[in-house]
Design a protein around this motif. Structure first.
Motif, PDB file in Angstrom:
ATOM      1  N   CYS A 155     115.973 108.738  -2.729  1.00 23.82           N
ATOM      2  CA  CYS A 155     116.065 107.605  -2.657  1.00 23.82           C
ATOM      3  C   CYS A 155     114.141 107.027  -3.147  1.00 23.82           C
ATOM      4  CB  CYS A 155     115.908 107.989  -0.842  1.00 23.82           C
ATOM      5  SG  CYS A 155     115.218 106.623  -0.151  1.00 23.82           S
ATOM      6  N   CYS A 156     114.389 105.215  -2.364  1.00 23.41           N
ATOM      7  CA  CYS A 156     113.250 104.643  -2.990  1.00 23.41           C
ATOM      8  C   CYS A 156     113.089 104.100  -1.774  1.00 23.41           C
ATOM      9  CB  CYS A 156     113.031 103.927  -4.064  1.00 23.41           C
ATOM     10  SG  CYS A 156     112.032 102.858  -4.202  1.00 23.41           S
ATOM     11  N   VAL A 157     112.058 104.040  -0.574  1.00 23.59           N
ATOM     12  CA  VAL A 157     111.618 103.029   0.432  1.00 23.59           C
ATOM     13  C   VAL A 157     110.616 101.932   0.095  1.00 23.59           C
ATOM     14  CG1 VAL A 157     110.866 102.574   2.590  1.00 23.59           C
ATOM     15  CG2 VAL A 157     111.600 104.630   1.851  1.00 23.59           C
ATOM     16  N   LEU A 158     110.962 100.783  -0.342  1.00 25.25           N
ATOM     17  CA  LEU A 158     110.248  99.948  -0.804  1.00 25.25           C
ATOM     18  C   LEU A 158     109.009  98.815   0.482  1.00 25.25           C
ATOM     19  CD1 LEU A 158     112.563  97.941  -3.178  1.00 25.25           C
ATOM     20  CD2 LEU A 158     110.652  99.340  -3.617  1.00 25.25           C
ATOM     21  N   MET A 159     108.091  98.625   0.038  1.00 27.02           N
ATOM     22  CA  MET A 159     107.006  98.614   1.718  1.00 27.02           C
ATOM     23  C   MET A 159     106.752  97.118   0.095  1.00 27.02           C
ATOM     24  SD  MET A 159     105.192 101.201   2.507  1.00 27.02           S
ATOM     25  CE  MET A 159     104.136 100.986   3.777  1.00 27.02           C
ATOM     26  N   ALA A 160     106.840  96.071   1.579  1.00 22.32           N
ATOM     27  CA  ALA A 160     105.573  94.502   1.295  1.00 22.32           C
ATOM     28  C   ALA A 160     104.754  94.751   2.078  1.00 22.32           C
ATOM     29  CB  ALA A 160     106.787  93.399   2.020  1.00 22.32           C
ATOM     30  N   CYS A 161     103.831  94.568   1.535  1.00 20.12           N
ATOM     31  CA  CYS A 161     102.252  94.522   2.959  1.00 20.12           C
ATOM     32  C   CYS A 161     101.385  93.419   2.241  1.00 20.12           C
ATOM     33  CB  CYS A 161     101.756  95.842   2.204  1.00 20.12           C
ATOM     34  SG  CYS A 161     102.666  97.211   2.027  1.00 20.12           S
ATOM     35  N   ASP A 162     101.075  92.846   3.160  1.00 20.36           N
ATOM     36  CA  ASP A 162      99.768  91.666   2.830  1.00 20.36           C
ATOM     37  C   ASP A 162      98.911  91.915   2.112  1.00 20.36           C
ATOM     38  OD1 ASP A 162      97.317  89.791   4.065  1.00 20.36           O
ATOM     39  OD2 ASP A 162      99.254  88.965   4.648  1.00 20.36           O
ATOM     40  N   VAL A 197     107.514  85.865   8.899  1.00 22.93           N
ATOM     41  CA  VAL A 197     106.763  86.149   7.881  1.00 22.93           C
ATOM     42  C   VAL A 197     107.657  84.888   6.397  1.00 22.93           C
ATOM     43  CG1 VAL A 197     106.540  88.371   8.834  1.00 22.93           C
ATOM     44  CG2 VAL A 197     108.240  87.589   7.252  1.00 22.93           C
ATOM     45  N   ASP A 198     106.426  84.902   5.538  1.00 23.95           N
ATOM     46  CA  ASP A 198     107.214  84.141   4.252  1.00 23.95           C
ATOM     47  C   ASP A 198     109.080  84.867   3.823  1.00 23.95           C
ATOM     48  OD1 ASP A 198     107.749  83.230   1.804  1.00 23.95           O
ATOM     49  OD2 ASP A 198     105.432  83.686   1.458  1.00 23.95           O
ATOM     50  N   PRO A 199     109.680  83.902   3.654  1.00 20.56           N
ATOM     51  CA  PRO A 199     110.670  84.104   3.705  1.00 20.56           C
ATOM     52  C   PRO A 199     111.068  84.916   2.202  1.00 20.56           C
ATOM     53  CG  PRO A 199     111.068  81.512   4.376  1.00 20.56           C
ATOM     54  CD  PRO A 199     109.196  81.982   4.210  1.00 20.56           C
ATOM     55  N   MET A 200     109.625  84.736   1.316  1.00 22.99           N
ATOM     56  CA  MET A 200     109.855  85.519  -0.158  1.00 22.99           C
ATOM     57  C   MET A 200     109.733  86.902   0.102  1.00 22.99           C
ATOM     58  SD  MET A 200     110.109  83.389  -2.411  1.00 22.99           S
ATOM     59  CE  MET A 200     108.462  84.468  -4.652  1.00 22.99           C
ATOM     60  N   VAL A 201     109.207  87.591   0.976  1.00 21.67           N
ATOM     61  CA  VAL A 201     109.039  88.388   1.241  1.00 21.67           C
ATOM     62  C   VAL A 201     110.785  89.490   2.050  1.00 21.67           C
ATOM     63  CG1 VAL A 201     108.642  90.642   3.567  1.00 21.67           C
ATOM     64  CG2 VAL A 201     107.639  88.747   3.127  1.00 21.67           C
ATOM     65  N   ARG A 202     111.619  89.235   1.944  1.00 26.38           N
ATOM     66  CA  ARG A 202     112.756  89.468   1.931  1.00 26.38           C
ATOM     67  C   ARG A 202     112.973  89.589   0.622  1.00 26.38           C
ATOM     68  NH1 ARG A 202     117.613  87.462   6.528  1.00 26.38           N
ATOM     69  NH2 ARG A 202     115.845  88.798   7.004  1.00 26.38           N
ATOM     70  N   LEU A 203     113.354  88.013  -0.584  1.00 29.27           N
ATOM     71  CA  LEU A 203     113.883  87.610  -1.438  1.00 29.27           C
ATOM     72  C   LEU A 203     112.853  89.205  -2.680  1.00 29.27           C
ATOM     73  CD1 LEU A 203     113.881  83.794  -2.160  1.00 29.27           C
ATOM     74  CD2 LEU A 203     115.729  85.514  -2.342  1.00 29.27           C
ATOM     75  N   MET A 204     111.791  89.376  -2.919  1.00 32.24           N
ATOM     76  CA  MET A 204     111.556  90.096  -2.934  1.00 32.24           C
ATOM     77  C   MET A 204     111.311  91.322  -2.921  1.00 32.24           C
ATOM     78  SD  MET A 204     109.294  88.461  -5.226  1.00 32.24           S
ATOM     79  CE  MET A 204     110.972  87.195  -5.430  1.00 32.24           C
ATOM     80  N   LEU A 205     111.843  91.240  -1.981  1.00 28.79           N
ATOM     81  CA  LEU A 205     112.648  92.786  -1.442  1.00 28.79           C
ATOM     82  C   LEU A 205     113.708  93.557  -2.884  1.00 28.79           C
ATOM     83  CD1 LEU A 205     111.486  93.472   2.263  1.00 28.79           C
ATOM     84  CD2 LEU A 205     110.722  95.363   0.353  1.00 28.79           C
ATOM     85  N   PHE A 206     114.717  92.316  -2.557  1.00 35.28           N
ATOM     86  CA  PHE A 206     115.542  92.458  -3.158  1.00 35.28           C
ATOM     87  C   PHE A 206     115.767  92.261  -4.727  1.00 35.28           C
ATOM     88  CE2 PHE A 206     117.762  90.255   0.538  1.00 35.28           C
ATOM     89  CZ  PHE A 206     118.541  91.674   1.199  1.00 35.28           C
TER      90      PHE A 206
END
Length: 229
Positions: free
Chosen positions: A53-60, A109-118
């Motif tokens: 399992c890998c939990v990804l995080m997008a952090c400012d 937040v910036d729409p890029m957050v979701r795209l970069m998580l994908f």
């Protein structure tokens, strides 16, 4: 290939404070739609720490605030979460597969957050030799987003399945074949091809956290020899 920096970093979960922040954001994001589900996702979830399992995080980058999170769970040796509710077709069960779950993005937040998580999930799947990504989706907007990314319906748009791991709510099931994705995006002139394939994002840090090397115990020097006269 072009180089592009982001205002945030995408990385795997590392420690207990990360885990608390992830669960708080999940509760906040899911609470807008279903308060009961928000309570459930805020609780401790053993899957977050399971092998595979890998939990990804997008952090400012400025203040370290968690902006979004996404979990990727491999289907071996355990079944995928959705497989406790529905039996996938043989064409999917015959290959290594992973499920994307617990997507949560902070509002505004910036729409890029979701795209970069994908994008990070796609790169992680490539690196770990996952052949199929599967997801469950309920929101029409989220289903449209998955279709735009290249996900396809496993059955049809009329098939909605109650999913135990998301409160028993009915969801659609979609899949994405990892091998050949780059070629499909290229041949179809997909608008995300330049972003996902032709752009390097150094702020996607997908390496697992380093395991500290234990210090070697200090061996005291041997006592001096006594010279006898």
């Amino acid at each position: 290939m072009s180089l592009s920096e982001l205002g945030f970093v995408v990385r795997p979960l590392r420690d207990a404070p990360d885990l608390r922040a992830v669960r708080e954001l999940r509760a906040e994001a899911y609470g807008h739609h279903d308060p009961l589900l928000a309570q459930r996702v805020a609780q401790a979830d053993a899957a977050d720490l399971e092998p595979g399992c890998c939990v990804l995080m997008a952090c400012d980058k400025v203040d370290g605030r968690l902006l979004g999170t996404l979990r990727l769970q491999r289907g071996h040796p355990r079944p995928l979460p959705l497989e406790h509710s529905v039996r996938l077709p043989e064409a999917l069960r015959a290959h290594t597969r992973a499920e994307l779950t617990r997507l949560a993005v902070r509002r505004g937040v910036d729409p890029m957050v979701r795209l970069m998580l994908f994008k990070a999930a796609w790169l992680h799947a490539l690196a770990t030799q996952v052949r199929q990504l599967v997801i469950t989706a309920r929101s029409p907007a989220l289903i449209r987003l998955y279709h735009q990314l290249g996900f396809e319906e496993v059955w049809s748009a009329d098939h909605w399945w109650p999913m135990a791991h998301v409160g028993g709510l009915p969801h659609r099931v979609l899949s994405f074949e990892i091998p050949g994705a780059e070629r499909r995006w290229h041949d179809g002139a997909h608008p995300l091809h330049p972003l996902f394939v032709q752009t390097c994002h150094p702020d996607l840090d997908l390496l697992p956290p380093a395991v500290p090397v234990p210090a070697r115990p200090r061996v005291p020097p041997p006592p001096p020899r006594v010279q006898l006269a």
